[in-house]
Design an enzyme around this catalytic site. Structure first.
Site, PDB file in Angstrom:
ATOM      1  N   THR A   1       0.832  -1.200   0.000  1.00 16.43           N
ATOM      2  CA  THR A   1       0.000   0.000   0.000  1.00 16.43           C
ATOM      3  C   THR A   1       0.867   1.251   0.000  1.00 16.43           C
ATOM      4  O   THR A   1       0.621   2.199  -0.752  1.00 16.43           O
ATOM      5  CB  THR A   1      -0.937  -0.005   1.213  1.00 16.43           C
TER       6      THR A   1
ATOM      7  N   TYR B   1     -12.503  -5.978  -4.965  1.00 16.26           N
ATOM      8  CA  TYR B   1     -13.729  -5.748  -5.757  1.00 16.26           C
ATOM      9  C   TYR B   1     -14.759  -6.817  -5.435  1.00 16.26           C
ATOM     10  O   TYR B   1     -15.786  -6.535  -4.864  1.00 16.26           O
ATOM     11  CB  TYR B   1     -13.469  -5.689  -7.271  1.00 16.26           C
TER      12      TYR B   1
ATOM     13  N   TYR C   1      -1.582 -10.844   2.892  1.00 14.56           N
ATOM     14  CA  TYR C   1      -1.722  -9.434   3.224  1.00 14.56           C
ATOM     15  C   TYR C   1      -3.202  -9.186   3.523  1.00 14.56           C
ATOM     16  O   TYR C   1      -4.030  -9.183   2.610  1.00 14.56           O
ATOM     17  CB  TYR C   1      -1.243  -8.591   2.046  1.00 14.56           C
TER      18      TYR C   1
ATOM     19  N   LYS D   1       0.573 -10.291   6.994  1.00 13.39           N
ATOM     20  CA  LYS D   1       0.638  -8.879   7.392  1.00 13.39           C
ATOM     21  C   LYS D   1      -0.769  -8.465   7.789  1.00 13.39           C
ATOM     22  O   LYS D   1      -1.676  -8.459   6.960  1.00 13.39           O
ATOM     23  CB  LYS D   1       1.160  -8.026   6.231  1.00 13.39           C
TER      24      LYS D   1
END
Length: 307
Positions: free
Chosen positions: A49, A112, A138, A167
């Site tokens: 990110t 999505y 993640y 994570k």
């Protein structure tokens, strides 16, 4: 299967540094990589990110991965984020990262769609079958809209040996606690990292393994300091630094997406970079930049000369 990588400690999600024309600023990337390694980090994660992975065109994602591996030169593990909204591009980027020489992949769940757990398990199984690198999950439900729950993560960890950790970008200590307890019951070597800066200390105290969070780009001394103090059982220092670290999430609230805040903080603290970001982000306004300086000062991260 190369799944024995022993990840731990502080692994920053490295920002993708850009020129004004949105090409990769390779000299600045190289300098930043070297400065992070010199600061004592335990690994480097590219195209998360903080690296704007969802906005970076695929050809630039591949270029960034190549720069990362080449410049790091084996000094610390290199993790490459290869997740996309779908399987085909994720597989393509994963194979490229493996060919480039990465040490591990970090793969966010598809966004999505809210994917059924059976489909999601098959997704990760197919990716694991396509590469020989270890995979770190993640979990960022605030961005993807779907949580990798502790129970589902246990299913992945139990069924796919090359998935070695996660994570946890969740702002809930209870979620992190349950993730640590449940995954390590089935696989004691499974790694759990906090994704938000200020959850590092509680993640460590709960039995987790470190942090993969963006504030290290501009303030590595805080998280590296907390981790080292914790290992040395110097809890007074760890708590002192943790209280400084608490200001970083307030910085992220200054704008959305907040990668511009990270780059501006780097610039304010003296890094030789340009603060350009990919759209839909923009550089900070003068007003917001002033608010960021105030927070950096409160965290003890500015000299009086910069203020």
């Amino acid at each position: 299967m190369s799944n024995t990588l022993d990840l731990k400690g502080i692994i920053p999600p490295v920002v993708t540094l850009l020129n004004r024309d949105k090409t990769i600023d390779e000299p600045a990337m190289k300098q930043h990589i070297n400065e992070l390694i010199e600061s004592g980090v335990d690994g480097l994660f590219f195209l998360g990110t903080g690296g704007e992975f969802a906005q970076v065109p695929i050809h630039l994602r591949k270029q960034t991965a190549e720069i990362a591996v080449r410049e790091t030169a084996g000094r610390v593990p290199v993790l490459i984020g290869t997740g996309t909204a779908g399987y085909e591009e994720t597989k393509e980027l994963s194979l490229h990262a493996q060919h480039a020489g990465a040490d591990a992949l970090v793969i966010i769940n598809p966004y999505y769609w809210n994917v059924s757990e059976d489909h999601l398990f098959s997704y990760y199984q197919s990716l694991a079958d396509s590469v020989t690198l270890p995979i770190v999950l993640y979990n960022f439900p605030g961005a993807t809209g779907q949580d990798l729950t502790p129970d589902f993560t246990v299913r992945l960890a139990s069924g796919i040996p090359s998935i070695i950790g996660i994570k946890e970008t969740v702002d809930e200590a209870g979620h992190i606690r349950e993730m640590i307890i449940k995954t390590k019951e089935v696989r004691p070597e499974f790694k759990v990292f906090s994704g938000f800066d200020d959850h590092l200390l509680n993640t460590l105290t709960l039995g987790g393994d470190g942090a993969i969070s963006a504030g290290v780009n501009f303030a590595p001394e805080l998280q590296v300091g907390i981790y080292n103090a914790y290992l040395q059982k110097d809890f007074e220092t760890a708590v002192h630094l943790h209280r400084k670290l608490a200001y970083i999430p307030l910085m992220y609230k200054l704008d959305t997406p907040f990668v511009n805040v990270i780059k501006e903080a780097m610039l304010i603290r003296g890094k030789a970079i340009q603060p350009h970001v990919f759209g839909p982000g923009e550089t900070l306004t003068d007003k917001t930049r002033g608010e960021l300086k105030d927070l950096l000062a409160k965290a003890g991260l500015l000299s009086s000369a910069v203020r």
